[in-house]
Design a protein around this motif. Structure first.
Motif, PDB file in Angstrom:
ATOM      1  N   VAL A 153       0.816  -1.215   0.000  1.00 12.23           N
ATOM      2  CA  VAL A 153       0.000   0.000   0.000  1.00 12.23           C
ATOM      3  C   VAL A 153       0.852   1.268   0.000  1.00 12.23           C
ATOM      4  N   ASN A 154       2.142   1.132   0.294  1.00 15.63           N
ATOM      5  CA  ASN A 154       3.020   2.301   0.350  1.00 15.63           C
ATOM      6  C   ASN A 154       3.766   2.573  -0.956  1.00 15.63           C
ATOM      7  N   ALA A 155       3.436   1.861  -2.016  1.00 14.06           N
ATOM      8  CA  ALA A 155       4.202   1.971  -3.257  1.00 14.06           C
ATOM      9  C   ALA A 155       4.254   3.402  -3.786  1.00 14.06           C
ATOM     10  N   SER A 156       5.489   3.867  -4.011  1.00 11.81           N
ATOM     11  CA  SER A 156       5.744   5.181  -4.595  1.00 11.81           C
ATOM     12  C   SER A 156       7.121   5.111  -5.247  1.00 11.81           C
ATOM     13  N   PRO A 157       7.519   6.082  -6.039  1.00 15.03           N
ATOM     14  CA  PRO A 157       8.847   6.019  -6.671  1.00 15.03           C
ATOM     15  C   PRO A 157       9.996   5.844  -5.681  1.00 15.03           C
ATOM     16  N   ALA A 158       9.801   6.226  -4.429  1.00 12.32           N
ATOM     17  CA  ALA A 158      10.871   6.127  -3.437  1.00 12.32           C
ATOM     18  C   ALA A 158      11.308   4.688  -3.183  1.00 12.32           C
ATOM     19  N   GLN A 159      10.456   3.728  -3.482  1.00 15.10           N
ATOM     20  CA  GLN A 159      10.785   2.319  -3.231  1.00 15.10           C
ATOM     21  C   GLN A 159      11.285   1.586  -4.474  1.00 15.10           C
ATOM     22  N   TYR A 160      11.675   2.324  -5.508  1.00 16.81           N
ATOM     23  CA  TYR A 160      12.117   1.693  -6.747  1.00 16.81           C
ATOM     24  C   TYR A 160      13.498   2.184  -7.158  1.00 16.81           C
ATOM     25  N   LEU A 161      14.289   1.272  -7.734  1.00 19.46           N
ATOM     26  CA  LEU A 161      15.610   1.593  -8.267  1.00 19.46           C
ATOM     27  C   LEU A 161      15.513   1.682  -9.782  1.00 19.46           C
ATOM     28  N   SER A 162      16.146   2.680 -10.347  1.00 22.39           N
ATOM     29  CA  SER A 162      16.176   2.844 -11.801  1.00 22.39           C
ATOM     30  C   SER A 162      17.165   3.954 -12.113  1.00 22.39           C
ATOM     31  N   ARG A 163      17.732   3.937 -13.314  1.00 19.69           N
ATOM     32  CA  ARG A 163      18.569   5.073 -13.707  1.00 19.69           C
ATOM     33  C   ARG A 163      17.756   6.359 -13.742  1.00 19.69           C
ATOM     34  N   ASP A 164      16.453   6.230 -13.973  1.00 21.42           N
ATOM     35  CA  ASP A 164      15.540   7.371 -13.888  1.00 21.42           C
ATOM     36  C   ASP A 164      14.560   7.091 -12.749  1.00 21.42           C
ATOM     37  N   PRO A 165      14.840   7.572 -11.548  1.00 23.55           N
ATOM     38  CA  PRO A 165      13.999   7.247 -10.384  1.00 23.55           C
ATOM     39  C   PRO A 165      12.551   7.711 -10.522  1.00 23.55           C
ATOM     40  N   GLU A 166      12.299   8.659 -11.410  1.00 23.64           N
ATOM     41  CA  GLU A 166      10.945   9.194 -11.560  1.00 23.64           C
ATOM     42  C   GLU A 166      10.140   8.469 -12.636  1.00 23.64           C
ATOM     43  N   PHE A 167      10.788   7.560 -13.364  1.00 20.75           N
ATOM     44  CA  PHE A 167      10.108   6.943 -14.508  1.00 20.75           C
ATOM     45  C   PHE A 167       8.816   6.249 -14.104  1.00 20.75           C
ATOM     46  N   CYS A 168       8.799   5.577 -12.962  1.00 20.58           N
ATOM     47  CA  CYS A 168       7.645   4.766 -12.585  1.00 20.58           C
ATOM     48  C   CYS A 168       6.482   5.575 -12.023  1.00 20.58           C
ATOM     49  N   ARG A 169       6.691   6.864 -11.780  1.00 22.82           N
ATOM     50  CA  ARG A 169       5.676   7.664 -11.095  1.00 22.82           C
ATOM     51  C   ARG A 169       4.331   7.667 -11.823  1.00 22.82           C
ATOM     52  N   ASP A 170       4.343   7.905 -13.119  1.00 18.80           N
ATOM     53  CA  ASP A 170       3.102   8.019 -13.890  1.00 18.80           C
ATOM     54  C   ASP A 170       2.313   6.713 -13.838  1.00 18.80           C
ATOM     55  N   ALA A 171       2.984   5.596 -14.100  1.00 17.26           N
ATOM     56  CA  ALA A 171       2.291   4.309 -14.125  1.00 17.26           C
ATOM     57  C   ALA A 171       1.736   3.953 -12.747  1.00 17.26           C
ATOM     58  N   LEU A 172       2.506   4.211 -11.689  1.00 11.65           N
ATOM     59  CA  LEU A 172       2.032   3.908 -10.334  1.00 11.65           C
ATOM     60  C   LEU A 172       0.828   4.767  -9.968  1.00 11.65           C
ATOM     61  N   ALA A 173       0.777   5.985 -10.474  1.00 12.01           N
ATOM     62  CA  ALA A 173      -0.358   6.860 -10.189  1.00 12.01           C
ATOM     63  C   ALA A 173      -1.604   6.433 -10.948  1.00 12.01           C
TER      64      ALA A 173
END
Length: 380
Positions: free
Chosen positions: A48-68
């Motif tokens: 339930v806490n999933a946000s970009p802060a819990q993901y590793l990537s060369r672009d840490p913000e990449f997953c933000r849109d899909a998670l939202a």
């Protein structure tokens, strides 16, 4: 669509329910095996806490849109529609009450609702672009498609059919690949440390482990080959194989003050530490650091520093067979964060573990599968 795992089934279901004709291809005979074995068979299906802060990537913000766009609450709503009972364990981790088979069954049902055509088992021999279509040569014959989604995962658990197929196809179509490594994986002792700690297999202790800027406070588990447990698995995804990790054996304690307050005398440091750590750990650690001596013979500042920052340089990881995820993958610089579409080739998409987005332990990687699959499913 190639790959009928978590991300692939989610994507296929969403596209099919939008009216797209979907063929879902996978070379394995049994669908959803990584889902089935996850979470001790109960599938930690999201956090339930999933946000970009819990993901590793060369672009840490990449997953933000899909998670939202498809958040943990959206997946929970889906399983509630299917009347799947679940519970929260700790730290926002959600598990099935009964079995991971409930999640597999739900995804299959969602695909059936979208009239997805299953091509299983069916190995893909080659893919090429022909005009406006992709031509996929398979064991069962050729498939032509205007869109192609790659959801073939990473390299973890080869016995379940993991291959580098997605990376090779990405490179074929001009996309960069961040070198893959095992993630969420146990770490191996060097021979000299194995001699000291190999006998502690099965012993667990709460610690705080640091690697660079990453810091995790959870349990550490000694094994017959090295270190495991949630704290080690978490930090392993950040470890580059070159620098030591730092382990705080007394995370709730000011070790220097605690030791200084003890009355100097014949009491040995290992016996004192046994008040705070499992006795076998205290004895082995003190022996390895030449501190199995009376407290009056110990430099308290040195001992306290070693307890609060035990530096360990593993010999390596235990590899993809023991890893829970693959770090690295298709470089997000060549993908759309909204649709997962490749910038080099119209109609080509990459989702799930194949992409350079890796979550923490605790349901985050499944959430990425659902979110990225949903994004591509609504774009194809």
């Amino acid at each position: 669509m190639i790959g009928a795992g978590a991300a692939g089934m989610m994507c296929a279901a969403q596209a099919g329910q939008r009216g797209r004709r979907v063929a879902l291809v996978d070379h394995v005979a049994t669908i959803g095996e990584k889902i089935r074995i996850s979470g001790g068979g109960r599938c930690n299906f999201t956090n339930v806490n999933a946000s970009p802060a819990q993901y590793l990537s060369r672009d840490p913000e990449f997953c933000r849109d899909a998670l939202a766009r498809f958040a943990p609450s959206d997946f929970v709503a889906m399983i509630e529609r299917h009347r799947i009972p679940y519970h929260e364990k700790k730290l926002g981790q959600l598990f099935c009450d009964r079995s991971a088979a409930d999640i597999i069954g739900m995804l299959k049902a969602e695909c059936e609702r979208g009239r997805v055509a299953w091509h299983v088992p069916c190995a893909v021999e080659r893919v090429r672009r022909g005009g406006s279509c992709f031509e996929i040569a398979t064991w069962r014959g050729a498939i032509r498609a205007t869109s192609l989604v790659l959801a073939t995962g990473g390299l973890t658990v080869p016995k379940l059919g993991a291959t580098p197929f997605a990376y090779r196809l990405a490179e074929q179509f001009g996309l960069a690949v961040v070198p893959p490594r095992p993630g969420l994986v146990p770490l191996a002792w060097r021979p000299e440390e194995l001699a000291h700690y190999g006998g502690l297999s099965g012993v667990s202790v709460e610690v705080e482990v640091t690697c660079g800027k990453a810091r995790f406070r959870e349990n550490l588990l000694f094994t017959h080959r090295g270190l495991s447990g949630p704290a080690i698995l978490q930090v392993s995804s950040y470890w580059d194989g070159k620098v030591p990790i730092a382990i705080d054996l007394l995370p709730s304690l000011d070790a220097a003050r605690w030791l200084a307050a003890r009355t100097p005398g014949t009491a040995r440091l290992d016996n004192l530490l046994a008040e705070r750590l499992p006795k076998r750990v205290a004895q082995a650690w003190c022996a390895a650091h030449d501190l199995a001596r009376p407290l009056r013979e110990v430099d308290i500042a040195t001992a306290a520093n070693a307890l609060k920052s035990w530096r360990v340089l593993p010999s390596g990881t235990l590899g993809y067979n023991k890893a829970e995820v693959t770090t690295g993958g298709v470089d997000t610089g060549g993908l759309s964060p909204r649709s997962m579409a490749a910038s080099t080739t119209s109609g080509l998409y990459f989702i799930g573990e194949a992409v350079d987005v890796t979550g923490w332990l605790g349901g985050y990687n499944f959430q990425w599968a659902w979110s990225s699959g949903f994004a591509a499913g609504h774009a194809v």
